[in-house]
Every structure is written in C-alpha cells, then in structure tokens.
Design an enzyme around this catalytic site. Structure first.
Site, mmCIF file in Angstrom:
data_model
loop_
_atom_site.group_PDB
_atom_site.id
_atom_site.type_symbol
_atom_site.label_atom_id
_atom_site.label_comp_id
_atom_site.label_asym_id
_atom_site.label_seq_id
_atom_site.Cartn_x
_atom_site.Cartn_y
_atom_site.Cartn_z
ATOM 1 N N ASP A 56 0.898 -1.013 0.049
ATOM 2 C CA ASP A 56 -0.064 0.430 -0.237
ATOM 3 C C ASP A 56 1.012 0.981 0.051
ATOM 4 O OD1 ASP A 56 -1.731 2.106 0.180
ATOM 5 O OD2 ASP A 56 -2.614 0.719 2.248
ATOM 6 N N TYR A 145 -7.909 14.207 -10.965
ATOM 7 C CA TYR A 145 -6.794 13.505 -11.449
ATOM 8 C C TYR A 145 -6.019 13.916 -12.100
ATOM 9 C CZ TYR A 145 -5.320 10.460 -14.721
ATOM 10 O OH TYR A 145 -3.899 9.331 -15.233
ATOM 11 N N LYS A 149 -1.845 14.339 -11.272
ATOM 12 C CA LYS A 149 -0.655 14.041 -12.137
ATOM 13 C C LYS A 149 -0.581 15.541 -12.421
ATOM 14 C CE LYS A 149 -1.670 9.717 -12.679
ATOM 15 N NZ LYS A 149 -0.681 8.857 -12.110
#
Length: 243
Positions: A56, A145, A149
């Site tokens: 993880d 997202y 990024k």
C-alpha cells in the site's frame, strides 16, 4: 545476450495490471531483477521470475520497511495511480483525498524510502508515471486526477534538481489514453459503453488507443544507461492527443 537492464534491481509500484505490469515484464525481459508490487497481491499472479509483494503505497511506514529490505534498488518506477471521475462540483472529499494519497503522497513516500540508498551509491533512476491530463492539457471530468498528475510533474522536476549532484535522475512519462483494465472498467460503467469507447478513440489523432507496451518501452529507456544525460524530463506518449 545481456539485456539493457542486466544487473539492475528495479522496483515497480502498481505492477499488477496495465502499464505497471507491462513495465515489470519489459524490465524482466531486459535482464533486470524486478520487484513487482501492487495493493492487490492477486493481481501479481503470473509474473514469473520476479519478486512479487503486496504494498500500500499510501502507508509511509510500510514503504520504509520495504526500502530497508531492498536497499539495492537502483530503478524505482512509481506507477500506482487512481482515476477520480468528476468536475470540481461533483468531486467528493473522499475522491480528492484518495487521488492525493495514491497519486501524490505515494511518490513522496517512495522517494523518502529509496532515495537515501541511491544517494549513498551515487546512482539511481526514478521514473514517475504522470499523464497528459495535467498541466499539459485538460480533459472533461478529471478535476482531481488532473490536479494530482500536475503535481507529479512538479515533483519530478523538484527531485531531479535536488538530487542531480547525488547521481540520481528523475524523469516522468505522460501517457494519453492507454487501453488498460482500468480504462476498460471505467468504460463498462458508462451509460453507453460502446459510444464511450468510440469517443475515446476518436479523440486520438493516430486513430487508436495506446498500448501499455508502448509506455513500457519508454520506461526501459529511462531505466537504462541510454538516458544517462536525461533528468527532469517528461516524455509524452499520447498518439498526438495533446497537440
């Protein structure tokens, strides 16, 4: 015949499916000792000849313990990722926090774990999987997202400049729309999956979706000595999507 990565110890996160799995397989084919990790251990099945471990990446202590056991890692590929769908109004706190944890904090965790040994050896290559949906271009319903990024691109450059004198290179790869199990699952839950897939293909100037192996080929180059004069770079592989 020795491969381009012979003798290198390489660790890949998110190696169970899609781009991460293709990178693991490509590295192994080039002679690397591969440590393939993924949150879901069952996804790592079939990666013959590699060390496979559940991980993880959002748990800093787990990463530190892994790094202590594998201090010989010379190439680190941060590929674990999460795609949150939605705009700023529909994005939930949970989605945003998950994006931050998986896409951003994980890179900090992995760097803190593996960079120190690279600096001692004065040699290392870190490869971060970013996206053209970032500071490069926008896409509908990718608020969280895209934000995370974009952070990956900034962190890549920051690590590159801070550790260039320690023999460590850090570069990123920004894929466009790649035909992965993750993409397939998002298409499947769309109101009209067939039309959704056709629309994704239509926005690609080359007329098709990208292949995970095409991203993996760039990762091999960045991991090898062929790219020894490259650091802080972002390599776009998007079939012209961002043009």
């Amino acid at each position: 015949m020795r491969g381009r990565l012979a003798g290198k110890s390489c660790l890949i996160t998110g190696a169970g499916q899609g781009i991460g799995r293709s990178i693991a397989e490509a590295f192994h084919a080039e002679g690397a000792r591969v440590i393939a990790t993924d949150l879901r251990a069952e996804h790592l099945q079939g990666l013959a000849g590699m060390v496979t471990l559940p991980l993880d990446v959002t748990r800093a202590q787990d990463v530190l313990e892994l790094a202590a056991r594998h201090s010989d890692v010379e190439v680190l590929v941060n590929c674990a990722g999460y795609v949150a769908v939605g705009n700023v109004l529909s994005c939930t706190d949970e989605q945003f926090d998950t994006c931050i944890g998986v896409n951003v904090r994980s890179i900090m965790n992995m760097a803190k774990g593996f960079l120190p040994a690279m600096c001692v050896r004065n040699k290392g290559s870190i490869i971060n999987i970013a996206s053209v949906v970032s500071t490069t271009k926008a896409a509908p319903d990718r608020f969280a997202y895209a934000a995370t990024k974009a952070a990956v691109l900034a962190m890549t450059r920051s690590i590159a400049i801070d550790f260039i004198k320690h023999g460590v290179r850090c570069n990123s790869i920004s894929p466009g729309t790649i035909d992965t199990p993750s993409l397939t699952s998002r298409i499947a839950i769309a109101s009209d999956p067939e039309r959704t897939r056709a629309a994704l293909i239509a926005r690609q100037p080359l007329g098709r979706l990208g292949r995970p192996t095409e991203v993996a080929a760039l990762a091999v180059m960045l991991a090898s000595e062929e790219s020894c004069f490259m650091t802080g770079a972002d390599l776009v592989v998007d079939g012209g999507m961002s043009l």
